[in-house]
Design a protein around this motif. Structure first.
Motif, PDB file in Angstrom:
ATOM      1  N   VAL A  12       0.839  -1.129   0.061  1.00  0.00           N
ATOM      2  CA  VAL A  12      -0.045  -0.202   0.057  1.00  0.00           C
ATOM      3  C   VAL A  12       0.970   1.094  -0.059  1.00  0.00           C
ATOM      4  O   VAL A  12       1.833   1.289   0.675  1.00  0.00           O
ATOM      5  CB  VAL A  12      -0.757   0.083   1.376  1.00  0.00           C
ATOM      6  N   GLY A  13       0.365   2.237  -0.769  1.00  0.00           N
ATOM      7  CA  GLY A  13       1.266   3.575  -0.912  1.00  0.00           C
ATOM      8  C   GLY A  13       2.529   3.162  -1.735  1.00  0.00           C
ATOM      9  O   GLY A  13       3.157   4.268  -2.018  1.00  0.00           O
ATOM     10  N   SER A  14       2.972   2.130  -2.451  1.00  0.00           N
ATOM     11  CA  SER A  14       4.022   1.968  -3.407  1.00  0.00           C
ATOM     12  C   SER A  14       3.475   1.888  -4.889  1.00  0.00           C
ATOM     13  O   SER A  14       2.397   1.624  -5.065  1.00  0.00           O
ATOM     14  CB  SER A  14       4.817   0.665  -2.802  1.00  0.00           C
ATOM     15  N   LYS A  15       4.354   2.160  -5.645  1.00  0.00           N
ATOM     16  CA  LYS A  15       4.141   2.201  -7.207  1.00  0.00           C
ATOM     17  C   LYS A  15       5.280   1.781  -7.877  1.00  0.00           C
ATOM     18  O   LYS A  15       6.274   1.999  -7.755  1.00  0.00           O
ATOM     19  CB  LYS A  15       3.787   3.583  -7.639  1.00  0.00           C
ATOM     20  N   MET A  16       4.871   0.591  -8.868  1.00  0.00           N
ATOM     21  CA  MET A  16       5.619   0.060  -9.791  1.00  0.00           C
ATOM     22  C   MET A  16       5.437   0.678 -11.030  1.00  0.00           C
ATOM     23  O   MET A  16       4.171   0.674 -11.603  1.00  0.00           O
ATOM     24  CB  MET A  16       5.535  -1.426  -9.705  1.00  0.00           C
ATOM     25  N   ASP A  18       1.417 -10.070  -4.755  1.00  0.00           N
ATOM     26  CA  ASP A  18       0.297  -9.541  -3.988  1.00  0.00           C
ATOM     27  C   ASP A  18       0.462  -8.000  -4.336  1.00  0.00           C
ATOM     28  O   ASP A  18       1.655  -7.174  -3.929  1.00  0.00           O
ATOM     29  CB  ASP A  18       0.717  -9.714  -2.280  1.00  0.00           C
ATOM     30  N   ILE A  19      -0.382  -7.312  -5.044  1.00  0.00           N
ATOM     31  CA  ILE A  19      -0.494  -6.099  -5.218  1.00  0.00           C
ATOM     32  C   ILE A  19      -1.555  -5.172  -4.517  1.00  0.00           C
ATOM     33  O   ILE A  19      -2.702  -5.543  -4.722  1.00  0.00           O
ATOM     34  CB  ILE A  19      -0.804  -5.879  -6.695  1.00  0.00           C
ATOM     35  N   GLU A  20      -1.010  -4.486  -3.481  1.00  0.00           N
ATOM     36  CA  GLU A  20      -2.055  -3.575  -2.719  1.00  0.00           C
ATOM     37  C   GLU A  20      -1.753  -2.151  -2.991  1.00  0.00           C
ATOM     38  O   GLU A  20      -2.750  -1.299  -2.554  1.00  0.00           O
ATOM     39  CB  GLU A  20      -1.760  -3.912  -1.237  1.00  0.00           C
ATOM     40  N   TYR A  26      -5.389  -6.198  -4.854  1.00  0.00           N
ATOM     41  CA  TYR A  26      -6.502  -5.304  -3.996  1.00  0.00           C
ATOM     42  C   TYR A  26      -6.172  -3.912  -4.246  1.00  0.00           C
ATOM     43  O   TYR A  26      -6.761  -2.926  -3.570  1.00  0.00           O
ATOM     44  CB  TYR A  26      -6.218  -5.567  -2.399  1.00  0.00           C
ATOM     45  N   GLY A  27      -4.914  -3.469  -4.815  1.00  0.00           N
ATOM     46  CA  GLY A  27      -4.678  -2.131  -5.331  1.00  0.00           C
ATOM     47  C   GLY A  27      -5.197  -1.759  -6.629  1.00  0.00           C
ATOM     48  O   GLY A  27      -6.286  -2.011  -6.976  1.00  0.00           O
ATOM     49  N   VAL A  28      -4.385  -0.922  -7.338  1.00  0.00           N
ATOM     50  CA  VAL A  28      -4.804  -0.425  -8.758  1.00  0.00           C
ATOM     51  C   VAL A  28      -3.860  -0.796  -9.675  1.00  0.00           C
ATOM     52  O   VAL A  28      -2.655  -0.684  -9.690  1.00  0.00           O
ATOM     53  CB  VAL A  28      -4.922   1.019  -8.401  1.00  0.00           C
TER      54      VAL A  28
END
Length: 195
Positions: free
Chosen positions: A28-32, A54-56, A191-193
């Motif tokens: 959460v709060g990170s971006k690839m 796991d992509i949050e 669960y992220g974007v």
């Protein structure tokens, strides 16, 4: 291993390295993300994992695909069609560049809009100030089987509003979207974007 297909010498052919991991986590709060497409690479996030993914947070390749058409300056130049899988667009052409949107051109400096880029569906037509379509949206392309992969095509440039000075310029067309590809032997939990 030799290539399985033939390619034209006029084509840009890229070999993509695919990183391999035992697991992948985007908290959460990170971006690839990826670097922008510049004609010789970029615009792609791709990886394999032997374990869980796991992509949050966010994986973002928006506006990292084909390049938007260059804008027009005053009444002395025309804007450019959006780039597509077939290459860069031409200036002053209102029809689509395959998937790339058509250019509004100078068109008497009426602040007209370029056409939107296409991919799975056609792009939206560019309109004039009265709402009438004056430049074509990009054509739809690609297949649901994903036998061939494409980035999103770009929008065509708009027209300036009055052309009275050399600083009167239209914006470039919007860049297309990039590609996100994930393979995993384990579970993929998002669960992220993805964008």
């Amino acid at each position: 291993r030799p290539l399985q297909n033939d390619y034209s010498v006029a084509s840009t052919v890229l070999v993509q390295r695919i990183p391999q991991f035992s697991s992948v986590s985007v908290p959460v709060g990170s971006k690839m993300t990826a670097s922008n497409w510049q004609g010789n690479g970029g615009g792609v996030v791709i990886f394999r994992s032997t374990g869980a993914v796991d992509i949050e947070g966010t994986i973002d390749v928006s506006e990292m695909g084909y390049n938007g058409g260059a804008g027009a300056f005053a009444s002395t130049t025309d804007g450019e069609q959006g780039e597509s899988y077939f290459g860069s667009g031409s200036t002053g052409v209102s029809s689509a560049n395959y998937g790339g949107g058509g250019s509004a051109g100078a068109r008497n400096n009426k602040a007209n809009c370029g056409g939107g880029g296409g991919y799975a569906i056609s792009g939206t037509s560019g309109t004039n100030v009265g709402g009438s379509a004056i430049s074509d949206g990009g054509l739809s392309y690609g297949t649901s089987s994903l036998v061939t992969w494409y980035m999103g095509s770009a929008g065509g440039a708009g027209a300036p509003d009055n052309g009275s000075t050399s600083s009167d310029a239209s914006g470039d067309g919007g860049d297309g979207g990039g590609i996100i590809t994930i393979w995993s032997e384990g579970d993929i939990s998002i669960y992220g974007v993805l964008m």
